[in-house]
Design a protein around this motif. Sequence first.
Motif, PDB file in Angstrom:
ATOM      1  N   PHE A   1       0.839  -1.204   0.000  1.00 12.25           N
ATOM      2  CA  PHE A   1       0.000   0.000   0.000  1.00 12.25           C
ATOM      3  C   PHE A   1       0.871   1.249   0.000  1.00 12.25           C
ATOM      4  N   VAL A   2       1.859   1.304   0.884  1.00  7.23           N
ATOM      5  CA  VAL A   2       2.742   2.473   0.977  1.00  7.23           C
ATOM      6  C   VAL A   2       3.533   2.643  -0.324  1.00  7.23           C
ATOM      7  N   ALA A   3       4.089   1.540  -0.849  1.00  5.61           N
ATOM      8  CA  ALA A   3       4.881   1.621  -2.081  1.00  5.61           C
ATOM      9  C   ALA A   3       4.026   2.099  -3.259  1.00  5.61           C
ATOM     10  N   ILE A   4       2.812   1.591  -3.379  1.00  9.61           N
ATOM     11  CA  ILE A   4       1.924   1.976  -4.482  1.00  9.61           C
ATOM     12  C   ILE A   4       1.459   3.420  -4.309  1.00  9.61           C
ATOM     13  N   PHE A   5       1.173   3.811  -3.071  1.00  8.55           N
ATOM     14  CA  PHE A   5       0.807   5.198  -2.773  1.00  8.55           C
ATOM     15  C   PHE A   5       1.922   6.138  -3.238  1.00  8.55           C
ATOM     16  N   LEU A   6       3.164   5.813  -2.905  1.00  2.39           N
ATOM     17  CA  LEU A   6       4.306   6.638  -3.305  1.00  2.39           C
ATOM     18  C   LEU A   6       4.514   6.618  -4.820  1.00  2.39           C
ATOM     19  N   LEU A   7       4.293   5.459  -5.445  1.00  6.92           N
ATOM     20  CA  LEU A   7       4.426   5.372  -6.903  1.00  6.92           C
ATOM     21  C   LEU A   7       3.398   6.260  -7.601  1.00  6.92           C
ATOM     22  N   ALA A   8       2.173   6.269  -7.103  1.00  5.64           N
ATOM     23  CA  ALA A   8       1.137   7.118  -7.690  1.00  5.64           C
ATOM     24  C   ALA A   8       1.454   8.596  -7.459  1.00  5.64           C
TER      25      ALA A   8
ATOM     26  N   ILE B   1      -7.307   1.698  -3.511  1.00  6.69           N
ATOM     27  CA  ILE B   1      -7.304   2.895  -2.658  1.00  6.69           C
ATOM     28  C   ILE B   1      -5.906   3.518  -2.641  1.00  6.69           C
ATOM     29  N   ALA B   2      -4.872   2.688  -2.608  1.00  4.42           N
ATOM     30  CA  ALA B   2      -3.498   3.208  -2.618  1.00  4.42           C
ATOM     31  C   ALA B   2      -3.223   4.001  -3.891  1.00  4.42           C
ATOM     32  N   VAL B   3      -3.674   3.479  -5.045  1.00  8.72           N
ATOM     33  CA  VAL B   3      -3.473   4.183  -6.315  1.00  8.72           C
ATOM     34  C   VAL B   3      -4.224   5.519  -6.297  1.00  8.72           C
ATOM     35  N   ALA B   4      -5.498   5.479  -5.925  1.00  9.67           N
ATOM     36  CA  ALA B   4      -6.316   6.694  -5.942  1.00  9.67           C
ATOM     37  C   ALA B   4      -5.820   7.717  -4.926  1.00  9.67           C
ATOM     38  N   ALA B   5      -5.509   7.278  -3.718  1.00  8.96           N
ATOM     39  CA  ALA B   5      -5.047   8.201  -2.679  1.00  8.96           C
ATOM     40  C   ALA B   5      -3.682   8.792  -3.032  1.00  8.96           C
ATOM     41  N   GLY B   6      -2.803   7.979  -3.581  1.00  8.67           N
ATOM     42  CA  GLY B   6      -1.487   8.476  -3.996  1.00  8.67           C
ATOM     43  C   GLY B   6      -1.592   9.481  -5.128  1.00  8.67           C
ATOM     44  N   ALA B   7      -2.454   9.199  -6.100  1.00 11.71           N
ATOM     45  CA  ALA B   7      -2.645  10.131  -7.217  1.00 11.71           C
ATOM     46  C   ALA B   7      -3.255  11.443  -6.717  1.00 11.71           C
ATOM     47  N   GLY B   8      -4.236  11.342  -5.829  1.00 10.96           N
ATOM     48  CA  GLY B   8      -4.855  12.551  -5.285  1.00 10.96           C
ATOM     49  C   GLY B   8      -3.881  13.370  -4.458  1.00 10.96           C
ATOM     50  N   THR B   9      -3.099  12.709  -3.617  1.00 11.16           N
ATOM     51  CA  THR B   9      -2.113  13.408  -2.797  1.00 11.16           C
ATOM     52  C   THR B   9      -1.037  14.034  -3.673  1.00 11.16           C
ATOM     53  N   GLY B  10      -0.577  13.297  -4.674  1.00 10.28           N
ATOM     54  CA  GLY B  10       0.426  13.839  -5.592  1.00 10.28           C
ATOM     55  C   GLY B  10      -0.079  15.061  -6.332  1.00 10.28           C
ATOM     56  N   TYR B  11      -1.313  14.999  -6.785  1.00  7.29           N
ATOM     57  CA  TYR B  11      -1.892  16.147  -7.477  1.00  7.29           C
ATOM     58  C   TYR B  11      -1.989  17.334  -6.519  1.00  7.29           C
ATOM     59  N   PHE B  12      -2.449  17.081  -5.295  1.00  2.85           N
ATOM     60  CA  PHE B  12      -2.584  18.137  -4.298  1.00  2.85           C
ATOM     61  C   PHE B  12      -1.225  18.791  -4.004  1.00  2.85           C
ATOM     62  N   LEU B  13      -0.189  17.983  -3.839  1.00  7.32           N
ATOM     63  CA  LEU B  13       1.128  18.507  -3.475  1.00  7.32           C
ATOM     64  C   LEU B  13       1.852  19.200  -4.626  1.00  7.32           C
ATOM     65  N   PHE B  14       1.729  18.667  -5.831  1.00  7.40           N
ATOM     66  CA  PHE B  14       2.539  19.168  -6.934  1.00  7.40           C
ATOM     67  C   PHE B  14       1.803  20.106  -7.884  1.00  7.40           C
TER      68      PHE B  14
ATOM     69  N   GLU C   1       2.217  11.577 -10.450  1.00 10.40           N
ATOM     70  CA  GLU C   1       1.650  12.932 -10.542  1.00 10.40           C
ATOM     71  C   GLU C   1       2.757  13.981 -10.538  1.00 10.40           C
ATOM     72  N   GLY C   2       3.767  13.795  -9.686  1.00 10.64           N
ATOM     73  CA  GLY C   2       4.892  14.726  -9.653  1.00 10.64           C
ATOM     74  C   GLY C   2       5.659  14.734 -10.956  1.00 10.64           C
ATOM     75  N   LEU C   3       5.821  13.563 -11.558  1.00 15.86           N
ATOM     76  CA  LEU C   3       6.538  13.458 -12.831  1.00 15.86           C
ATOM     77  C   LEU C   3       5.810  14.216 -13.934  1.00 15.86           C
ATOM     78  N   LYS C   4       4.480  14.132 -13.956  1.00 13.63           N
ATOM     79  CA  LYS C   4       3.715  14.862 -14.973  1.00 13.63           C
ATOM     80  C   LYS C   4       3.965  16.365 -14.857  1.00 13.63           C
ATOM     81  N   ILE C   5       3.914  16.886 -13.646  1.00 16.43           N
ATOM     82  CA  ILE C   5       4.122  18.323 -13.432  1.00 16.43           C
ATOM     83  C   ILE C   5       5.568  18.701 -13.736  1.00 16.43           C
ATOM     84  N   ALA C   6       6.518  17.878 -13.303  1.00 17.36           N
ATOM     85  CA  ALA C   6       7.936  18.160 -13.568  1.00 17.36           C
ATOM     86  C   ALA C   6       8.210  18.215 -15.067  1.00 17.36           C
TER      87      ALA C   6
END
Length: 187
Positions: free
Chosen positions: A70-77, A159-172, A81-86
């Motif tokens: 879960f943690v690894a997939i959350f971070l991957l997602a 949930i890990a994929v969705a939460a990671g993508a949402g958090t990444g979008y929020f942060l970046f 999102e960060g990679l897209k913005i970068a």
Amino acid sequence: MPHSQHMDHKMNGSATPTPDPHAHHHTTASLEHMHDGGMMDMTFHFGYKKVPLLFSGLIINSAREMAGAFVAIFLLAMFYEGLKIARENLLRKSQVSIRYNSMPVPGPNGTVLMEMHKTVGQQMVSFPHLFQTVLHIVQVVVSYFLMLIFMTYNGYLCIAVAAGAGTGYFLFSWKKAVVLDITEHCH
């Protein structure tokens, strides 16, 4: 029954076609994936035993392994999102040539307006374009990994994929500048 005998039955007008026993196996195997002798769930579920993850040797078998996945997939997602913005930021910074073109267009009450068009480009054979290409490949591979993880139908992993993508979008994505071109007709 061999394929040639099966075809002979069809050609001879046999009323009851004899099914090829191998045909069912191939069809079933292609529709649903097998793991450990059982069928893979094709509906959402919340298990943490015998959950396959991307590669044949990577099987989640405990709550601890599921938490780690879960943690690894959350971070991957989040990384995705960060990679897209970068990549967007790098593209903006590496733009090599900017060309402005203007052309007259009819305005209100018989006036003539000048419409500006900005053309931005970079050289095809350049380090920035090569670097963007490599980053694009990484982005595509990560996106397909995330899609395949979601397709396990495991609720925790989804949930890990969705939460990671949402958090990444929020942060970046909050830093992403919105630039409006006042000469552009469609917004």
